[in-house]
Design an enzyme around this catalytic site. Structure first.
Site, mmCIF file in Angstrom:
data_model
loop_
_atom_site.group_PDB
_atom_site.id
_atom_site.type_symbol
_atom_site.label_atom_id
_atom_site.label_comp_id
_atom_site.label_asym_id
_atom_site.label_seq_id
_atom_site.Cartn_x
_atom_site.Cartn_y
_atom_site.Cartn_z
ATOM 1 N N HIS A 1 8.359 -11.187 10.850
ATOM 2 C CA HIS A 1 9.210 -10.152 10.271
ATOM 3 C C HIS A 1 9.120 -8.825 11.011
ATOM 4 O O HIS A 1 9.999 -7.978 10.847
ATOM 5 C CB HIS A 1 8.867 -9.959 8.790
ATOM 6 C CG HIS A 1 9.206 -11.152 7.949
ATOM 7 N ND1 HIS A 1 10.489 -11.619 7.800
ATOM 8 C CD2 HIS A 1 8.426 -11.991 7.230
ATOM 9 C CE1 HIS A 1 10.491 -12.685 7.021
ATOM 10 N NE2 HIS A 1 9.253 -12.932 6.668
ATOM 11 N N ARG B 1 0.994 -13.823 14.065
ATOM 12 C CA ARG B 1 1.900 -14.685 13.305
ATOM 13 C C ARG B 1 3.126 -14.983 14.153
ATOM 14 O O ARG B 1 3.870 -14.085 14.536
ATOM 15 C CB ARG B 1 2.321 -14.064 11.978
ATOM 16 C CG ARG B 1 3.275 -14.999 11.221
ATOM 17 C CD ARG B 1 3.364 -14.714 9.754
ATOM 18 N NE ARG B 1 4.133 -13.510 9.452
ATOM 19 C CZ ARG B 1 4.559 -13.218 8.217
ATOM 20 N NH1 ARG B 1 4.285 -14.031 7.200
ATOM 21 N NH2 ARG B 1 5.228 -12.105 7.997
ATOM 22 N N ASP C 1 -1.138 -18.494 25.775
ATOM 23 C CA ASP C 1 -1.360 -18.092 27.164
ATOM 24 C C ASP C 1 -1.537 -16.584 27.313
ATOM 25 O O ASP C 1 -2.263 -16.129 28.215
ATOM 26 C CB ASP C 1 -0.209 -18.568 28.053
ATOM 27 C CG ASP C 1 -0.315 -20.041 28.429
ATOM 28 O OD1 ASP C 1 -1.334 -20.669 28.091
ATOM 29 O OD2 ASP C 1 0.630 -20.559 29.058
ATOM 30 N N GLU D 1 4.336 -21.726 1.624
ATOM 31 C CA GLU D 1 5.099 -20.696 0.914
ATOM 32 C C GLU D 1 6.357 -21.244 0.249
ATOM 33 O O GLU D 1 7.388 -20.580 0.201
ATOM 34 C CB GLU D 1 5.436 -19.544 1.857
ATOM 35 C CG GLU D 1 5.953 -19.962 3.213
ATOM 36 C CD GLU D 1 5.993 -18.792 4.191
ATOM 37 O OE1 GLU D 1 6.067 -17.627 3.744
ATOM 38 O OE2 GLU D 1 5.970 -19.051 5.401
ATOM 39 N N ASP E 1 7.649 -15.504 -0.358
ATOM 40 C CA ASP E 1 8.580 -16.621 -0.192
ATOM 41 C C ASP E 1 8.394 -17.666 -1.274
ATOM 42 O O ASP E 1 9.370 -18.283 -1.724
ATOM 43 C CB ASP E 1 8.412 -17.246 1.194
ATOM 44 C CG ASP E 1 9.108 -16.438 2.272
ATOM 45 O OD1 ASP E 1 10.349 -16.404 2.264
ATOM 46 O OD2 ASP E 1 8.423 -15.828 3.098
#
Length: 263
Positions: A48, A73, A87, A152, A178
């Site tokens: 988000h 996230r 990476d 969620e 959520d």
């Protein structure tokens, strides 16, 4: 790069509750501010927050000197994106919207090198290995990754025992906003809170740490009492907005009846 060893995994292994903060401003300078606040862990939010791989990299570099364990996230559980995040030096990933054990197992494969997984081998040109200077990186990379999956939805809670039981899933994070939306109820409703309490118990029964995030201090303390081990207690954007609103109101500016932001 930070010293070897996954700080978030080590914090979970300690068994103590750890308190975190969402870093959603998508800016290295503000990440530095958050990094010095003393939180146990920080989440650089690519779902988000308005982040891409380069902006996440910038924040990881800015936070190198922070004592906090760093979590990234991902916006989604796509293997190509997971490969890039690993990476650039993310060693703990939080992946949203995991509804069943099959998805969870696919994510485990995405964070591991062959033959255990499908992560592409390009460590020699990557920050994760010190650009090839860390000769032992490939041998220990799989064990050095911490994978947190996010449950969620009602479907995820129905499948929670199976999700938590997947080998290679290190922890399970419940997404209350959520989940509440999927249930058609406010986060603070009895139905949602009962579902969260049951979810925390299920995760713990599977032998995995449970996590959650809300800016509501009363709920956070309840989740800690229920056994959630890693709890994020706010987001930098919300704290920043609230502090600026409060300052403006002290001088008769802004909206006097403005409600505090929620997540």
């Amino acid at each position: 790069m930070r010293a070897s060893g996954n700080r978030f995994k080590a914090a979970l292994a300690s068994g103590r509750p750890i308190i975190g903060l969402w870093v959603a401003c998508a800016d290295p300078y503000l990440a530095l501010v958050a990094g010095g606040a003393g939180f146990d862990w920080l989440v650089v939010d690519g779902e988000h927050g308005p982040n891409d791989v380069r902006s996440i990299l910038g924040q990881l570099i800015a936070l190198e000197a922070s004592d906090a364990a760093l979590v990234v996230r991902a916006p989604m559980g796509e293997p190509w994106l997971i490969k890039q995040l690993l990476d650039i030096g993310a060693d703990t990933l939080l992946v949203p919207m995991v509804d069943d054990a099959e998805q969870a197992a696919a994510l485990v494969r995405a964070v591991r090198y062959p033959p255990a997984g499908i992560r592409g081998v390009g460590a020699g040109v990557a920050r994760a290995s010190g650009f090839g200077r860390d000769a032992g990186y490939l041998a220990r990379a799989d064990d050095g990754v911490c994978l947190i999956v996010q449950a969620e939805s009602r479907a995820a809670l129905e499948n929670l025992s199976e999700i938590a039981a997947v080998d290679g899933v290190d922890a399970v994070f419940i997404g209350p906003a959520d989940l509440a939306a999927d249930m058609g109820q406010p986060v603070a409703s009895a139905a949602v809170q009962e579902a969260i309490a049951a979810g925390i118990a299920t995760i713990r029964a599977a032998g995995k740490p449970a996590g959650i995030m809300t800016p509501d201090e009363t709920l956070n303390r309840r989740y800690l009492d229920l056994g959630a081990q890693f709890v994020a207690v706010g987001a930098d954007t919300l704290v920043y907005a609230s502090a600026l609103d409060a300052l403006a109101r002290r001088y008769g500016l802004g909206e006097p009846d403005a409600q505090p932001a929620t997540y």
